[in-house]
Design a protein around this motif. Structure first.
Motif, PDB file in Angstrom:
ATOM      1  N   LEU A   1       0.872  -1.436  -0.093  1.00 12.69           N
ATOM      2  CA  LEU A   1      -0.021   0.101   0.102  1.00 12.69           C
ATOM      3  C   LEU A   1       0.976   1.085   0.198  1.00 12.69           C
ATOM      4  CD1 LEU A   1      -2.836   1.311   0.302  1.00 12.69           C
ATOM      5  CD2 LEU A   1      -2.408   1.293   2.777  1.00 12.69           C
ATOM      6  N   LEU A   2       1.824   1.011   0.877  1.00 16.30           N
ATOM      7  CA  LEU A   2       2.818   2.429   0.882  1.00 16.30           C
ATOM      8  C   LEU A   2       3.682   2.611  -0.523  1.00 16.30           C
ATOM      9  CD1 LEU A   2       4.257   1.849   4.411  1.00 16.30           C
ATOM     10  CD2 LEU A   2       3.075   3.831   3.762  1.00 16.30           C
ATOM     11  N   VAL A   3       3.970   1.559  -1.159  1.00 12.78           N
ATOM     12  CA  VAL A   3       4.340   1.914  -2.593  1.00 12.78           C
ATOM     13  C   VAL A   3       3.651   2.376  -3.257  1.00 12.78           C
ATOM     14  CG1 VAL A   3       5.336   0.356  -4.531  1.00 12.78           C
ATOM     15  CG2 VAL A   3       6.327  -0.280  -2.271  1.00 12.78           C
ATOM     16  N   ALA A   4       2.085   1.844  -3.293  1.00 11.56           N
ATOM     17  CA  ALA A   4       1.271   2.493  -4.235  1.00 11.56           C
ATOM     18  C   ALA A   4       1.074   3.835  -3.913  1.00 11.56           C
ATOM     19  CB  ALA A   4      -0.069   1.596  -4.050  1.00 11.56           C
ATOM     20  N   TRP A   5       1.099   4.253  -2.670  1.00 13.69           N
ATOM     21  CA  TRP A   5       0.767   5.637  -2.169  1.00 13.69           C
ATOM     22  C   TRP A   5       2.034   6.495  -2.720  1.00 13.69           C
ATOM     23  CZ3 TRP A   5      -0.647   6.022   3.697  1.00 13.69           C
ATOM     24  CH2 TRP A   5      -2.198   5.645   3.819  1.00 13.69           C
ATOM     25  N   SER A   6       3.099   5.863  -2.843  1.00 12.50           N
ATOM     26  CA  SER A   6       4.380   6.649  -3.232  1.00 12.50           C
ATOM     27  C   SER A   6       4.407   6.950  -5.016  1.00 12.50           C
ATOM     28  CB  SER A   6       5.715   6.000  -3.027  1.00 12.50           C
ATOM     29  OG  SER A   6       6.903   6.301  -3.549  1.00 12.50           O
ATOM     30  N   ASP A   7       4.010   5.983  -5.297  1.00 14.02           N
ATOM     31  CA  ASP A   7       3.433   6.373  -6.807  1.00 14.02           C
ATOM     32  C   ASP A   7       2.503   7.188  -7.136  1.00 14.02           C
ATOM     33  OD1 ASP A   7       5.387   4.311  -7.496  1.00 14.02           O
ATOM     34  OD2 ASP A   7       4.122   2.704  -8.130  1.00 14.02           O
ATOM     35  N   ASP A   8       1.361   7.098  -6.282  1.00 14.37           N
ATOM     36  CA  ASP A   8       0.237   7.960  -6.503  1.00 14.37           C
ATOM     37  C   ASP A   8       0.670   9.483  -6.292  1.00 14.37           C
ATOM     38  OD1 ASP A   8      -1.656   5.913  -6.886  1.00 14.37           O
ATOM     39  OD2 ASP A   8      -2.385   6.095  -4.824  1.00 14.37           O
ATOM     40  N   LEU A   9       1.628   9.836  -5.348  1.00 14.03           N
ATOM     41  CA  LEU A   9       1.944  11.213  -5.109  1.00 14.03           C
ATOM     42  C   LEU A   9       3.141  11.742  -6.005  1.00 14.03           C
ATOM     43  CD1 LEU A   9       1.692  13.467  -3.172  1.00 14.03           C
ATOM     44  CD2 LEU A   9       3.573  12.532  -1.695  1.00 14.03           C
ATOM     45  N   PHE A  10       4.127  10.537  -6.469  1.00 18.42           N
ATOM     46  CA  PHE A  10       4.969  10.810  -7.383  1.00 18.42           C
ATOM     47  C   PHE A  10       4.337  11.133  -8.716  1.00 18.42           C
ATOM     48  CE2 PHE A  10       7.906   9.597 -10.873  1.00 18.42           C
ATOM     49  CZ  PHE A  10       8.911  10.346 -10.609  1.00 18.42           C
ATOM     50  N   GLU A  11       3.445  10.600  -9.048  1.00 20.10           N
ATOM     51  CA  GLU A  11       2.762  10.703 -10.563  1.00 20.10           C
ATOM     52  C   GLU A  11       2.279  12.022 -10.520  1.00 20.10           C
ATOM     53  OE1 GLU A  11       3.101   9.348 -13.501  1.00 20.10           O
ATOM     54  OE2 GLU A  11       4.785   7.940 -12.763  1.00 20.10           O
ATOM     55  N   ASP A  12       1.356  12.485  -9.188  1.00 24.17           N
ATOM     56  CA  ASP A  12       0.844  13.720  -9.189  1.00 24.17           C
ATOM     57  C   ASP A  12       1.574  14.776  -9.200  1.00 24.17           C
ATOM     58  OD1 ASP A  12      -1.791  12.426  -8.866  1.00 24.17           O
ATOM     59  OD2 ASP A  12      -1.890  12.773  -6.747  1.00 24.17           O
ATOM     60  N   ALA A  13       2.835  14.528  -9.065  1.00 24.11           N
ATOM     61  CA  ALA A  13       3.730  15.856  -8.838  1.00 24.11           C
ATOM     62  C   ALA A  13       4.321  15.884 -10.247  1.00 24.11           C
ATOM     63  CB  ALA A  13       5.091  15.327  -7.835  1.00 24.11           C
ATOM     64  N   VAL A  14       4.555  14.935 -10.999  1.00 21.07           N
ATOM     65  CA  VAL A  14       5.373  15.116 -12.453  1.00 21.07           C
ATOM     66  C   VAL A  14       4.529  15.399 -13.342  1.00 21.07           C
ATOM     67  CG1 VAL A  14       7.324  13.952 -11.304  1.00 21.07           C
ATOM     68  CG2 VAL A  14       5.781  12.670 -12.672  1.00 21.07           C
ATOM     69  N   GLU A  15       3.059  15.020 -13.157  1.00 21.13           N
ATOM     70  CA  GLU A  15       2.163  14.703 -14.324  1.00 21.13           C
ATOM     71  C   GLU A  15       2.154  15.802 -15.596  1.00 21.13           C
ATOM     72  OE1 GLU A  15      -2.448  13.663 -14.994  1.00 21.13           O
ATOM     73  OE2 GLU A  15      -1.823  14.547 -13.071  1.00 21.13           O
ATOM     74  N   THR A  16       2.374  17.221 -15.045  1.00 16.85           N
ATOM     75  CA  THR A  16       2.245  18.360 -15.939  1.00 16.85           C
ATOM     76  C   THR A  16       3.713  18.747 -16.282  1.00 16.85           C
ATOM     77  OG1 THR A  16       2.014  19.781 -13.966  1.00 16.85           O
ATOM     78  CG2 THR A  16       0.028  18.962 -15.134  1.00 16.85           C
ATOM     79  N   LEU A  17       4.844  18.418 -15.783  1.00 16.89           N
ATOM     80  CA  LEU A  17       6.321  18.785 -15.782  1.00 16.89           C
ATOM     81  C   LEU A  17       6.590  18.452 -17.431  1.00 16.89           C
ATOM     82  CD1 LEU A  17       8.081  17.771 -12.907  1.00 16.89           C
ATOM     83  CD2 LEU A  17       7.001  19.963 -13.281  1.00 16.89           C
ATOM     84  N   PRO A  18       6.893  19.313 -18.264  1.00 14.96           N
ATOM     85  CA  PRO A  18       7.486  18.986 -19.526  1.00 14.96           C
ATOM     86  C   PRO A  18       9.063  18.028 -19.750  1.00 14.96           C
ATOM     87  CG  PRO A  18       8.501  21.120 -19.016  1.00 14.96           C
ATOM     88  CD  PRO A  18       7.540  20.642 -17.770  1.00 14.96           C
ATOM     89  N   HIS A  19       9.411  17.891 -18.468  1.00 15.98           N
ATOM     90  CA  HIS A  19      10.384  16.898 -18.379  1.00 15.98           C
ATOM     91  C   HIS A  19      10.320  15.505 -17.779  1.00 15.98           C
ATOM     92  CE1 HIS A  19      10.729  19.854 -15.490  1.00 15.98           C
ATOM     93  NE2 HIS A  19      11.553  19.230 -14.402  1.00 15.98           N
ATOM     94  N   ALA A  20       8.897  15.183 -17.496  1.00 16.56           N
ATOM     95  CA  ALA A  20       8.459  14.152 -16.641  1.00 16.56           C
ATOM     96  C   ALA A  20       9.087  12.692 -16.884  1.00 16.56           C
ATOM     97  CB  ALA A  20       6.735  14.189 -16.698  1.00 16.56           C
ATOM     98  N   HIS A  21       9.483  12.676 -18.218  1.00 14.85           N
ATOM     99  CA  HIS A  21       9.911  11.384 -18.560  1.00 14.85           C
ATOM    100  C   HIS A  21      11.438  11.204 -17.747  1.00 14.85           C
ATOM    101  CE1 HIS A  21      11.116   7.968 -20.948  1.00 14.85           C
ATOM    102  NE2 HIS A  21      12.286   8.649 -21.469  1.00 14.85           N
ATOM    103  N   THR A  22      12.174  12.089 -17.780  1.00 16.54           N
ATOM    104  CA  THR A  22      13.593  11.982 -17.482  1.00 16.54           C
ATOM    105  C   THR A  22      13.519  11.783 -15.749  1.00 16.54           C
ATOM    106  OG1 THR A  22      14.130  13.501 -18.663  1.00 16.54           O
ATOM    107  CG2 THR A  22      15.574  13.404 -16.939  1.00 16.54           C
TER     108      THR A  22
END
Length: 362
Positions: free
Chosen positions: A140-161
């Motif tokens: 569950l904590l891994v999933a939470w980490s992914d959720d928060l990380f993806e929310d953080a980088v979703e709109t960044l132009p360099h998200a792939h890196t």
């Protein structure tokens, strides 16, 4: 120099906001699931926020070099918080694998879940429930980490890196954890003089890259660092991470339980095949090595037996060798920042962080 409380306070704020959202979205799961989520929230309390600190320092070293007025965005703090959630997941699984009873002076997650089972008067095997639940808690904590990380980088132009660096960190620590537990079984079929190299590989994957290098590079990637800046930070981060884990290994054998929050000699009872242990075995004659092997990994080691193993390690010269290795890694890291195109104040903070990570009592 940045305020010592800046990173912990900012991370605490982002974690609080995220946890409030998770609780609101999970009401439909019922009270038993809510208890699991509260257990997850409890794992996020305390800690040194080391990974978040290095992530922030990586961002600052690049962003402030380019623009001295650059300010931290929520996306940076969310990535820092995601790293801390992932660290909690790793600790839950690590304590389960190692059969550790305590973490940060409190019951380890699987023991706390076991106790909750008993307190609730549920039927069945409380210990089995605690272990099974801890696996899912870590997931569950891994999933939470992914959720928060993806929310953080979703709109960044360099998200792939940024995603690529985060994915590498996850792979490295997972493989490193496997190699760590594999070595507790595989050591007996490999030549004694190969054990140091094998232990150092575990240190690199399980700790050095994951604890220091990758968080540092993640922060720099968020600031859109160029390849030269990333190379300098990797050359700095990896030796700091190696020294950090070697210090952790020393504390696992010689640390003060009142300071570390774990019983003295815990690594000896768990039979961890660290660099410290590998160097000790390499220095012992056959009969002394056989006795050392017989005691190492016995979960019922007495205080006297722990003291005997500690004296053996120290007398073999292994402790002095590891201390020298820590000092050498620290020097390598310091040299890596000389002349780097990074913010001068941030470089000073990085050197302070390196000292705090490698010269510590807990």
């Amino acid at each position: 120099m940045s305020s010592p409380s800046l990173v912990p306070d900012a991370v605490a704020t982002r974690l609080r906001i995220f946890l409030e959202r998770m609780r609101a979205e999970s009401v439909e799961y019922g009270p038993d699931a809510a208890a699991l989520e509260e257990s997850a929230a409890q794992t996020l309390l305390g800690g040194k926020r080391l990974r978040a600190r290095f992530c922030h320092a990586g961002w600052r070293s690049v962003a402030r070099h380019r623009d001295r007025t650059a300010v931290e965005a929520d996306s940076l703090w969310d990535v820092c918080a995601a790293l801390e959630i992932f660290q909690s997941a790793a600790l839950v699984h690590d304590d389960l694998i190692d059969n550790s009873d305590t973490r940060r002076g409190r019951p380890a997650a699987h023991r706390a879940l076991e106790s909750a089972h008993r307190s609730a008067g549920w039927s069945g095997d409380a210990e089995a429930f605690g272990r099974s639940s801890a696996i899912l808690l870590g997931d569950l904590l891994v999933a939470w980490s992914d959720d928060l990380f993806e929310d953080a980088v979703e709109t960044l132009p360099h998200a792939h890196t940024v995603r690529r660096e985060y994915a590498r960190m996850r792979r490295d620590v997972t493989v490193g954890q496997f190699l760590d537990i594999a070595e507790e079984s595989a050591w007996s079929v490999h030549a004694t003089d190969s054990h140091v190299e094998r232990a150092l590989r575990v240190v690199s994957l399980k700790s050095a890259r994951y604890s220091i290098e990758q968080p540092l590079v993640l922060g720099a990637a968020l600031a859109q660092a160029d390849e030269e800046q990333l190379r300098a930070l990797r050359r700095f981060g990896h030796p700091v991470g190696m020294a950090f884990q070697l210090r952790d290994d020393v504390l696992g054998v010689f640390g003060d339980a009142a300071v570390t929050g774990k019983p003295a000699g815990d690594d000896l009872r768990e039979g961890k095949r660290t660099v410290l242990v590998a160097l000790t075995r390499q220095a012992l004659d056959a009969s002394a090595r056989a006795l050392f092997d017989e005691l190492l990994g016995d979960p019922e080691l007495t205080a006297a037996q722990v003291s005997f193993l500690q004296a053996t390690i120290e007398g073999s010269g292994a402790l002095d060798t590891v201390e020298s290795m820590i000092a050498d890694y620290a020097k390598d890291a310091d040299r890596a920042l000389s002349g780097a195109r990074l913010d001068n104040a941030a470089v000073g903070d990085l050197r302070d962080l390196a000292r705090a990570a490698t010269v510590r009592a807990a």
